[in-house]
Design a protein around this motif. Structure first.
Motif, PDB file in Angstrom:
ATOM      1  N   LYS A  12      38.887  52.782  39.253  1.00 35.41           N
ATOM      2  CA  LYS A  12      38.375  51.535  38.701  1.00 35.41           C
ATOM      3  C   LYS A  12      38.574  50.432  39.742  1.00 35.41           C
ATOM      4  O   LYS A  12      39.636  50.336  40.364  1.00 35.41           O
ATOM      5  N   LEU A  14      37.158  46.154  40.756  1.00 34.03           N
ATOM      6  CA  LEU A  14      36.260  45.004  40.683  1.00 34.03           C
ATOM      7  C   LEU A  14      35.656  44.819  42.067  1.00 34.03           C
ATOM      8  O   LEU A  14      36.388  44.685  43.050  1.00 34.03           O
ATOM      9  N   TYR A  22      29.566  40.059  40.900  1.00 31.42           N
ATOM     10  CA  TYR A  22      30.847  40.738  40.802  1.00 31.42           C
ATOM     11  C   TYR A  22      30.723  41.770  39.690  1.00 31.42           C
ATOM     12  O   TYR A  22      30.284  41.448  38.586  1.00 31.42           O
ATOM     13  N   ARG A  23      31.111  43.023  39.963  1.00 31.11           N
ATOM     14  CA  ARG A  23      30.947  44.083  38.976  1.00 31.11           C
ATOM     15  C   ARG A  23      32.218  44.919  38.846  1.00 31.11           C
ATOM     16  O   ARG A  23      32.869  45.216  39.853  1.00 31.11           O
ATOM     17  N   LEU A  24      32.536  45.307  37.630  1.00 28.32           N
ATOM     18  CA  LEU A  24      33.589  46.277  37.405  1.00 28.32           C
ATOM     19  C   LEU A  24      32.985  47.662  37.548  1.00 28.32           C
ATOM     20  O   LEU A  24      32.094  48.046  36.791  1.00 28.32           O
ATOM     21  N   GLU A  25      33.479  48.399  38.539  1.00 26.99           N
ATOM     22  CA  GLU A  25      33.013  49.766  38.767  1.00 26.99           C
ATOM     23  C   GLU A  25      34.074  50.734  38.243  1.00 26.99           C
ATOM     24  O   GLU A  25      35.253  50.621  38.594  1.00 26.99           O
ATOM     25  N   ILE A 338      42.175  45.409  34.188  1.00 30.28           N
ATOM     26  CA  ILE A 338      41.057  45.077  35.075  1.00 30.28           C
ATOM     27  C   ILE A 338      39.738  44.998  34.304  1.00 30.28           C
ATOM     28  O   ILE A 338      38.821  44.272  34.693  1.00 30.28           O
ATOM     29  N   GLU A 339      39.651  45.721  33.183  1.00 32.25           N
ATOM     30  CA  GLU A 339      38.444  45.640  32.349  1.00 32.25           C
ATOM     31  C   GLU A 339      38.235  44.236  31.789  1.00 32.25           C
ATOM     32  O   GLU A 339      37.121  43.880  31.400  1.00 32.25           O
ATOM     33  N   TRP A 341      38.511  41.413  33.482  1.00 31.84           N
ATOM     34  CA  TRP A 341      38.534  40.562  34.664  1.00 31.84           C
ATOM     35  C   TRP A 341      37.876  39.195  34.437  1.00 31.84           C
ATOM     36  O   TRP A 341      38.355  38.182  34.959  1.00 31.84           O
TER      37      TRP A 341
END
Length: 362
Positions: A12, A14, A22-25, A338-339, A341
């Protein structure tokens, strides 16, 4: 290539693809471990004002008509982080799997004149963790420390909340050291956010004649008093120049440390500082700041000093946090996954009364 330890192939993270993206991968490639590298599993990562200003597109990061872009996307943000070693290259010595470590924000090249003469924090290429795709930061489950990283050990007994403050408090220490405070000095610190609080608690150890803190928020002024300020003032509620002059026989403060990043704080400092005084500037500014340079030269002959990063500071900060000499209680106020963010970045603005927020990883 012999690599000790193993890690998953994805993680995981950011990821900043641009200032507007900006993306959460959830399955981002984990860093590869070279022969001289260390890979840590991130324990926690703080959110810095610099991270916010980068997210908001500040020119000092993304460039403009005058300056080129300094960041190199896609990158993983975050430079206030620490974790445990899970993988090491074959050439790494002096560390073991499971060791808890952190590193200075700068990744020095080791070859330029500044690195060679010991001023590694002013490294000419000036790459940093959390701003380039080849030096990804701590808003991810795993991070790679290249060979030239300046690594410090984090004691197992240090709490997450304290360890998350090592980097900002290191920056605070450097700024106060630049001021060269004596016990005869009237010191004004403008700004009581996380960095300001680190400056206050460290400046208290210098035993100045008077330690005065300025901020526009009452909760920050209250914390400043708790951390060692003798006097606190809200510039929005009183005439700061009048107050400081009244305390100094009309001369002004001896030292002014600017830690707000607000242009008004710069003008304020030039006004309330005495002739031959010392002005230390630390902040990252979101916009241009204009000052009357005749005050600096012709009228007051001031010592204007910059302060950048946290050289040679981590061991002192770690030791004195554990001893209780550097106060940290209540600075890290919210911890997020982090999810979350976007919520974390929102809280990191301070609009809800937070000083520092951080991400924690499982």
């Amino acid at each position: 290539m012999a690599v000790r330890g193993s890690i998953p192939k994805t993680m995981k993270a950011l990821v900043a693809y641009s200032k507007d993206d900006y993306r959460l991968e959830l399955e981002y490639p984990t860093p590869e471990c070279g022969p001289d590298d260390i890979i840590i599993k991130t324990e926690a990562c703080g959110v810095c004002a610099g991270d916010l200003k980068c997210k908001h597109g500040a020119a000092m990061f993304w460039g403009d008509d005058v300056q080129p872009s300094w960041v190199k996307p896609p990158f993983i943000p975050g430079h206030e982080f620490f974790g445990r070693i899970v993988q090491m290259g074959e050439n790494v010595t002096g560390y073991e799997l499971g060791d808890r470590i952190t590193a200075d924000q700068i990744v020095p090249c080791g070859k330029c004149r500044f690195c060679k003469d010991g001023h590694y924090w002013m490294c000419q290429p000036h790459d940093m963790l959390g701003y380039q795709y080849y030096n990804n930061g701590g808003m991810a489950e795993y991070v790679r420390y290249p060979k030239t990283c300046v690594i410090s050990r984090v004691p197992d007994e240090m709490s997450l909340e304290q360890a998350a403050l090592i980097e900002p408090y290191g920056c605070s220490k450097h700024a106060v050291d630049r001021a060269n405070i004596s016990n005869e000095d009237v010191v004004v610190i403008s700004g009581a956010g996380t960095l300001g609080l680190g400056m206050i608690t460290y400046a208290r150890m210098k035993n100045p004649k008077l330690l005065i803190v300025l901020d526009m928020q009452q909760n920050r002024l209250d914390k400043a008093k708790e951390f060692g300020a003798d006097l606190v003032f809200n510039p929005g509620e009183c005439d700061i120049d009048k107050e400081i002059k009244a305390l100094t026989d009309g001369y002004g403060c001896d030292i002014y440390i600017e830690a707000t990043g607000n242009p008004a704080s710069v003008i304020q400092g030039l006004t309330i500082i005495r002739k031959l005084g010392t002005f230390v500037e630390f902040s990252v500014f979101g916009k241009e700041t204009t000052a009357d340079w005749s005050i600096i030269g012709d009228r007051k002959e001031l010592n204007i000093l910059g302060s950048h990063l946290s050289p040679y500071a981590y061991p002192f900060v770690i030791e004195n946090m554990l001893k209780g000499n550097l106060k940290t209680d209540g600075v890290v106020s919210h911890i997020f996954k982090i999810e979350e963010w976007e919520k974390a970045f929102d809280y990191a603005t301070g609009k809800y009364g937070d000083f520092k927020v951080a991400f924690q990883f499982d």
